[in-house]
Design a protein around this motif. Structure first.
Motif: not given
Length: 186
Positions: A41-51, A95-107
């Protein structure tokens, strides 16, 4: 609900280590699938709002990963100290999984972004004398606008979405009193 949660109730009624291991394997398979879906889900490039909401069962006793993520067998005959050490080690893995998820979302997300990582409780002692020690659960937020004025260090779970609504949607929702209740002790 049965697939995602029932293992947790079944676990408490089992005594056989092999059956407990099977239940833990099911729990971990669930967490692995949620992790993969969240990364996807974090790799979708669409800019539509999502929860996007995800619930993990790790870290959770009995722990099944060491600090590097290597699977460890369930041991039903460990001391409280060993249990807490296992819990701490599994937190390092998470913590490593959280970092992976967060970094992917922010990127990948190029629009306003809110990331909330929050535990529903801390380490459970199941000891009335230590009940207040169970509430310092993990709580972290990321606001892409960097406006954290609504997020003081003392913010409790009950006020988190008020802070999000006030910060991102120009609301003025008053905060509730920061209280914690664990029904087992109430």
């Amino acid at each position: 609900i049965y697939k995602d949660l029932f293992w947790n109730f079944k676990l408490h009624s089992l005594n056989d280590a092999e059956k407990i291991q099977l239940a833990i394997d099911q729990r971990d398979a669930y967490d692995d699938s949620v992790f993969s879906l969240l990364l996807n889900s974090a790799t979708f490039s669409k800019s539509s709002p999502r929860f996007i909401y995800a619930h993990f069962f790790m870290p959770h006793i009995p722990n099944s990963h060491d600090s590097t993520g290597k699977r460890i067998p369930v041991n039903t005959k460990i001391s409280v100290e060993q249990e807490m050490e296992g819990y701490t080690n599994e937190i390092r893995f998470i913590n490593n999984r959280i970092s992976t998820i967060s970094d992917t979302l922010i990127r990948n997300i190029k629009r306003p972004l809110v990331i909330i990582i929050q535990g529903d409780h801390g380490y459970r002692f199941y000891d009335d004398r230590r009940k207040k020690d169970e509430f310092p659960n993990f709580f972290a937020v990321y606001f892409s606008n960097k406006d954290y004025r609504q997020v003081p260090d003392t913010l409790s779970n009950v006020n988190l979405f008020r802070a999000v609504m006030n910060t991102y949607f120009n609301q003025q929702i008053p905060f509730e009193t920061n209280k914690h209740f664990f029904l087992q002790y109430k």
